[in-house]
Design a protein around this motif. Sequence first.
Motif, short mmCIF file in Angstrom:
data_model
loop_
_atom_site.label_atom_id
_atom_site.label_comp_id
_atom_site.label_asym_id
_atom_site.label_seq_id
_atom_site.Cartn_x
_atom_site.Cartn_y
_atom_site.Cartn_z
N TRP A 150 24.49 135.76 -49.26
CA TRP A 150 25.56 136.01 -48.30
C TRP A 150 25.15 135.33 -47.00
CZ3 TRP A 150 23.96 139.80 -51.67
CH2 TRP A 150 24.94 140.39 -52.46
N LEU A 151 26.06 134.55 -46.46
CA LEU A 151 25.80 133.89 -45.19
C LEU A 151 26.75 134.48 -44.15
CD1 LEU A 151 24.43 131.62 -43.51
CD2 LEU A 151 26.35 130.16 -44.19
N LEU A 152 26.18 135.09 -43.13
CA LEU A 152 26.99 135.63 -42.04
C LEU A 152 26.86 134.65 -40.87
CD1 LEU A 152 25.89 139.38 -42.26
CD2 LEU A 152 27.61 138.16 -43.61
N SER A 153 28.00 134.18 -40.38
CA SER A 153 27.95 133.17 -39.33
C SER A 153 28.66 133.66 -38.08
CB SER A 153 28.65 131.89 -39.79
OG SER A 153 28.10 131.45 -41.00
N THR A 154 28.02 133.40 -36.95
CA THR A 154 28.69 133.59 -35.67
C THR A 154 28.75 132.22 -35.01
OG1 THR A 154 26.67 133.94 -34.41
CG2 THR A 154 27.63 135.89 -35.49
N GLU A 155 29.26 132.18 -33.81
CA GLU A 155 29.42 130.89 -33.15
C GLU A 155 28.11 130.09 -33.11
OE1 GLU A 155 31.42 129.81 -28.96
OE2 GLU A 155 32.28 131.47 -30.09
N ASN A 156 27.02 130.75 -32.81
CA ASN A 156 25.75 130.03 -32.64
C ASN A 156 24.61 130.51 -33.52
OD1 ASN A 156 26.67 128.50 -30.18
ND2 ASN A 156 26.88 130.59 -29.42
#
Length: 738
Positions: free
Chosen positions: A19-25
């Motif tokens: 699972w890849l959780l991404s935010t802006e940075n």
Amino acid sequence: MENEKTFQPIRYFEEAGFWLLSTENTSYLFGRASDGRLQHLYWGETLSDPDDFAALGLETQTAPSGDYDDIAVRLQFKGSLPVEEYPAWGDFLYNEPCLKATFADGVRDLHLVYASHSQETGPEGLPLLKVTLKDTLYPLEVDLFHRVVPGLDLLERWSVVRNTGSSPIDLETVLSAGWHLPTRNQGSYRLTHLTGRWFADSRVRRALLPDGKTTLESRRNITSAEANPFFALDWWDPENGGASEETGEVWFGALGWSGSWKITLERASEPERVYVAGGINDFDFRWQLAPGEEFVTPPFTAGFTPKGFGQASRNLHRYQLDYLLPRAHANKPRKVVYNSWEAAFFDFNEAKQFEMAERAARLGVELFVIDDGWFGHRFSDRVSLGDWYVSPEKFPNGLGPLIRRVNELGMDFGIWVEPESVNADSDLYRQHPDWIYQFPGRPHNEVRRARILNLAKPEVVAYLYDCLDRLLGENNISYIKWDFNRPITEPGWLDAPPERQREMYVRHVRAVYDLVDRLRAKYPAVVWEACSSGGARLDLGTMRHFDQTWPSDNTDPFDRLFIQEGYSLAYAPKTMVAWVTDSNGSRDINNQALNLPFRFHSAMTGALGLGDDLTRYTPEREQAVIEFVREYKEIRPIVQEGALYRLLSPRSGPIAALQYVLPDRSEAVVFVFRHTEHYWQAATRIRLQGLDPARRYRVTGLKAGQEIKVSGQSLMSLGILPELSGHFASTLVKLKAV
Ligand code: GLA
């Protein structure tokens, strides 16, 4: 951020089991190991292609495809720190578990493996991932929640433990989440945290993490002034030092719980690794999970930023303003409050309050508050806590006439309560001596002559709800200051079944949240402030149920610079109430009578209030105060809604400076404080932050009567030279784009 359309905060890579959780940075990666366990893999700067993760090779032998059967490898690995996303106590875990349980047959061993997962969008439009784990043999399930706040580089995590069997399960530890920091070869992780005591709340401390466990905690069943449930870890190396306010990698987090809590940071060196587990304190904790029941932990919010402590704070502040604070008032300005506590203590009556109200209104006050002393026969802190009826001696006509006058004067009316406490000298205690926590027959400690009501008992909660419902229903009250002035001692609840008696810690805190929420629902216009002998209930749980908090009983304007700096590390200035007082602010406490501008400037960096004895004001003083209150209202949107830049810390020299910038960068203010003038030292420039380099700003407040126009670029590269003269000098610099 990637193209809006393609940006997916939560992605599942079926084949790899990632699972890849991404935010802006930032990116956060975890996955399923070959034996079904959930393993943490990465948390840090953006990882745009998660396949690269596998391609670059795995640091540990326990990656999803790794050889989990090799017991030597596992032992070696477990010897340092766990790798599981949510480590449960069983097999080789010698570290801080997030979950520890005993089954009805006495078995104390858990092996949590993946069962299912789902994804949804939560109420605030934030993406939410739920991964369900189950024990390989026994009927226990855990839902792990990860909520992504993409624009703020934050993750909110909590867990739900479920008994799916037919016998009770004893929970001994149920933390909210475990966080894993990247492994590094040289250097160390450095911990920043908040410590203190009554009158010296929220002070910043920074030290390299030692090997082994470092625990920040409260066992007092309040958040506590001694430690705050916040941590920041930056990367420190002997050559280059660590992160600064505006640069460097920082991992940070804060817990949403207002009772006993703990955050344990475990460090293993060579290579350097850190694991952080936190949640409800498991000291003296036990929870019996009946068949079919669930236990929901409070959320633990954390983030990563490569831009220093300042950005970490700004992300947390924005998170509170945009998501956490109760929505009813989140976007409204915090009003200028008058509170007579420090001016009068218990010594007031209707006539005196009328006079204070008239005077407060003239000053521009918007919310007039009666603190402790309005109820029962409350002439000192020894009596009447628990008797929530209006004092017949002080207000023979009830509160009605005063509230009407306050409203006629254009102000809201507010009041203080301490619902969780009771004095032995009260009608309530005489009627219900069994309503407190106690071990009957053993000595009982009192703090300010108060004992604690047992909010695990539904009848106590019902009584408090009725009292507060009546108070709010019968009076036009717009604000409640909810205080709680003592930590727990003798936490006995002996009329509950033995296996449930220790549940009182958690039940108490949940009952407080629930009371406030129910009253909020019925009286949505009321603003709620949390207080606990100052800042002993400052945490993200409080922020979810209250609109603002009282940071410290210490209102000395210089001490407050330090206390407020610590507060601002994790908590939004909009929620930080700061009064200008003439009691401990200049007379009693540090034996220093500080000048009015310094006192106002210090308090204007949060939600301004006044606490002076207004009857002692001269006409000149009154005029000066009117002017400061007017000025505060003018800059209030910048302070309360803007981004905070801590330009200079009061801890690092004689000058402290704080800058606030409106989100559209059209306006900013800078507060500059100098406590001592030394060595005839030349003035030095202070470089500003966060402005629009391309715009020009009109700048006032550097020198009396002066106004200049300069570019944002110059303000940030050259900096400003405010004129300050002598000890305890301060100025407010205002910037407006032209
Ligand atoms: C606590 C609070 C104060 C005041 C008093 C009243 O100390 O922190 O602000 O409300 O109680 O008793």
